[in-house]
Design an enzyme around this catalytic site. Sequence first.
Site, PDB file in Angstrom:
ATOM      1  NE  ARG A  71      -3.871   2.143   2.212  1.00  0.00           N
ATOM      2  CZ  ARG A  71      -4.058   2.966   3.234  1.00  0.00           C
ATOM      3  NH1 ARG A  71      -3.409   2.770   4.368  1.00  0.00           N
ATOM      4  NH2 ARG A  71      -4.879   3.985   3.119  1.00  0.00           N
ATOM      5  CG  HIS A  75      -0.986   5.482  -0.327  1.00  0.00           C
ATOM      6  ND1 HIS A  75      -1.621   6.060   0.739  1.00  0.00           N
ATOM      7  CD2 HIS A  75      -1.886   4.626  -0.866  1.00  0.00           C
ATOM      8  CE1 HIS A  75      -2.857   5.586   0.844  1.00  0.00           C
ATOM      9  NE2 HIS A  75      -3.031   4.703  -0.114  1.00  0.00           N
ATOM     10  CG  HIS A 206      -7.861  -3.754  -1.779  1.00  0.00           C
ATOM     11  ND1 HIS A 206      -8.866  -2.852  -1.971  1.00  0.00           N
ATOM     12  CD2 HIS A 206      -6.761  -3.004  -1.519  1.00  0.00           C
ATOM     13  CE1 HIS A 206      -8.400  -1.611  -1.831  1.00  0.00           C
ATOM     14  NE2 HIS A 206      -7.128  -1.681  -1.569  1.00  0.00           N
TER      15      HIS A 206
HETATM   16  C1  HEM Z   1      -8.932   1.394  -6.499  1.00  0.00           C
HETATM   17  C2  HEM Z   1      -8.864   2.281  -5.565  1.00  0.00           C
HETATM   18  C3  HEM Z   1      -8.404   2.013  -4.159  1.00  0.00           C
HETATM   19  C4  HEM Z   1      -9.018   2.430  -3.040  1.00  0.00           C
HETATM   20  C5  HEM Z   1     -10.284   3.280  -2.962  1.00  0.00           C
HETATM   21  C6  HEM Z   1      -8.264   1.917  -1.921  1.00  0.00           C
HETATM   22  C7  HEM Z   1      -8.566   2.147  -0.588  1.00  0.00           C
HETATM   23  C8  HEM Z   1      -8.001   1.488   0.469  1.00  0.00           C
HETATM   24  C9  HEM Z   1      -8.410   1.633   1.850  1.00  0.00           C
HETATM   25  C10 HEM Z   1      -9.469   2.604   2.349  1.00  0.00           C
HETATM   26  C11 HEM Z   1      -7.676   0.777   2.587  1.00  0.00           C
HETATM   27  C12 HEM Z   1      -7.754   0.573   4.089  1.00  0.00           C
HETATM   28  C13 HEM Z   1      -6.736   1.417   4.796  1.00  0.00           C
HETATM   29  C14 HEM Z   1      -6.880   1.331   6.274  1.00  0.00           C
HETATM   30  O1  HEM Z   1      -7.990   1.274   6.780  1.00  0.00           O
HETATM   31  O2  HEM Z   1      -5.844   1.305   6.959  1.00  0.00           O
HETATM   32  C15 HEM Z   1      -6.802   0.079   1.690  1.00  0.00           C
HETATM   33  C16 HEM Z   1      -5.909  -0.900   2.074  1.00  0.00           C
HETATM   34  C17 HEM Z   1      -4.975  -1.444   1.219  1.00  0.00           C
HETATM   35  N1  HEM Z   1      -4.752  -1.080  -0.084  1.00  0.00           N
HETATM   36 FE1  HEM Z   1      -5.994   0.021  -1.241  1.00  0.00          FE
HETATM   37  N2  HEM Z   1      -7.197   1.202  -2.388  1.00  0.00           N
HETATM   38  C18 HEM Z   1      -7.228   1.236  -3.752  1.00  0.00           C
HETATM   39  C19 HEM Z   1      -6.295   0.666  -4.593  1.00  0.00           C
HETATM   40  C20 HEM Z   1      -5.163   0.016  -4.157  1.00  0.00           C
HETATM   41  C21 HEM Z   1      -4.054  -0.360  -5.018  1.00  0.00           C
HETATM   42  C22 HEM Z   1      -3.959  -0.059  -6.510  1.00  0.00           C
HETATM   43  C23 HEM Z   1      -3.150  -1.000  -4.218  1.00  0.00           C
HETATM   44  C24 HEM Z   1      -1.797  -1.579  -4.581  1.00  0.00           C
HETATM   45  C25 HEM Z   1      -1.390  -1.888  -5.776  1.00  0.00           C
HETATM   46  C26 HEM Z   1      -3.713  -1.056  -2.884  1.00  0.00           C
HETATM   47  C27 HEM Z   1      -3.146  -1.725  -1.822  1.00  0.00           C
HETATM   48  C28 HEM Z   1      -3.713  -1.812  -0.567  1.00  0.00           C
HETATM   49  C29 HEM Z   1      -3.240  -2.728   0.455  1.00  0.00           C
HETATM   50  C30 HEM Z   1      -2.136  -3.764   0.306  1.00  0.00           C
HETATM   51  C31 HEM Z   1      -4.022  -2.490   1.594  1.00  0.00           C
HETATM   52  C32 HEM Z   1      -3.875  -3.160   2.964  1.00  0.00           C
HETATM   53  C33 HEM Z   1      -2.888  -2.370   3.780  1.00  0.00           C
HETATM   54  C34 HEM Z   1      -2.534  -2.980   5.112  1.00  0.00           C
HETATM   55  O3  HEM Z   1      -2.951  -4.086   5.449  1.00  0.00           O
HETATM   56  O4  HEM Z   1      -1.755  -2.339   5.854  1.00  0.00           O
HETATM   57  N3  HEM Z   1      -4.911  -0.410  -2.891  1.00  0.00           N
HETATM   58  N4  HEM Z   1      -7.009   0.534   0.404  1.00  0.00           N
END
Ligand code: HEM
Length: 343
Positions: A71, A75, A206
């Site tokens: 993530r 970002h 995700h």
């Molecule tokens: C398509 C639009 C996307 C939205 C709206 C989105 C939104 C989010 C949100 C709200 C979270 C939860 C964060 C939290 O509560 O701490 C999350 C977690 C995460 N996102 Fe996304 N995301 C998107 C795309 C992506 C992309 C493209 C990637 C990587 C290539 C990604 C990788 C991750 C990962 C790995 C987590 C888990 C993080 C953790 O466990 O610490 N996301 N995302």
Amino acid sequence: MKQAQELLRRFFLLLLLSLAAPPGEAAGGGGGGFLSPNYYHRSCPGVEKIVSDTVTSKQIANPTTAAGTLRLFFHDCFVTGCDASVLISKSSMLPSSLPERDSEINLSLPGDAFDAVVRAKAALELQCPGQVSCADILTLATRDLVSMLGGPYYAVALGRKDSLFSHASDADSFLPRTNMSASQLIHLFGTRGFSIQDMVALAGAHTVGFSHCKEFAGRIYNYQNKGWGVVDPQLDMRFAKALQRACANYLKDPTLSTFNDVMTPGRFDNIYYQNLQRGFGLLASDSMLMSDARTRPFVSRYASNQTVFFEDFAKAMQKISLYRVKTGQQGEVRRRCDSFNNI
Ligand code: HEM
Ligand SMILES: *[C@@H]1O[C@H](CO)[C@@H](O)[C@H](O)[C@H]1NC(C)=O
Ligand SMILES: *[C@@H]1O[C@H](CO)[C@@H](O)[C@H](O)[C@H]1NC(C)=O
Ligand SMILES: CC(=O)N[C@H]1CO[C@H](CO)[C@@H](O)[C@@H]1O
């Protein structure tokens, strides 16, 4: 002498011109062409092994590292290009300004992910001081950690420079949000050169990690202010009830969170897409990939064939890892990943 200077000037002008990517142009542009898998061949031949060894032990000690790093990488890259701008800490900024990682949206970019980069940087500074950029470290660390979770392994081109800027407002305005419509998300990725297919494949990230309850509470308690207990109809009812229980105390305890992929939370696989088909998509932006006619065909494709998902995910990760990278004078190799060299 004069002539040589003029030649040099022209050379740099050409270099600058070729680096200036037209707006909206993504990977490949932005200097990506200057990167190479052998960039550190002379200056730091052990770079890949050193990064891989450090992040492997970090992941074994702290299993949330991998998802957090993935993530963090997204970002970093999606905001102003893969340039480690997300790693800058507040203490290295003027008191009046905030870096990207202090934007409201960073929420909880997990400390373990930053720590993985810091450790790899420390190991590299011992072997080859001042050579390897933090942006390259984050890119390599992400690739290694995805593969450790069972995901695809892909080649990474190197030679990124670290940014000379970092602004919280950039993160606020450029990162996707769960409440964006399909058209807004498609537009957001599209203006950066990422296709609908790229977007759906990248969202497969995700398949691992967590989300905090506040990110989906609006779907499970009082959906669209229709009354207490009303649930987003896109959610499977039993799944929604389980989420209601897991998050019951989230207003008092904002650290409450649940797995993004309830079925196989720690494995990088294609179950995320199968979940979307069954109403187990956690975030509104996840479910939306299933409900929108432009994104749904890719969800079906990846749900039914993990090999295709891995191929497309790897390609999209390579593409995003070249997005607006800085080379030459556009950046520096930071001595510490959390601060600019000139402070
Ligand atoms: C398509 C639009 C996307 C939205 C709206 C989105 C939104 C989010 C949100 C709200 C979270 C939860 C964060 C939290 O509560 O701490 C999350 C977690 C995460 N996102 Fe996304 N995301 C998107 C795309 C992506 C992309 C493209 C990637 C990587 C290539 C990604 C990788 C991750 C990962 C790995 C987590 C888990 C993080 C953790 O466990 O610490 N996301 N995302
Ligand atoms: C999404 O929610 C944020 C608050 O988290 C709000 O500022 C923004 O306007 C909302 N965006 C859309 C597209 O509804
Ligand atoms: C899945 O996709 C791969 C790669 O495109 C292909 O070789 C394979 O035959 C597909 N498997 C199935 C079961 O369709
Ligand atoms: C990991 C990290 O740097 N998180 C920061 C996110 O932003 C808040 C302020 O909005 C900081 O307090 C956190 O430290």
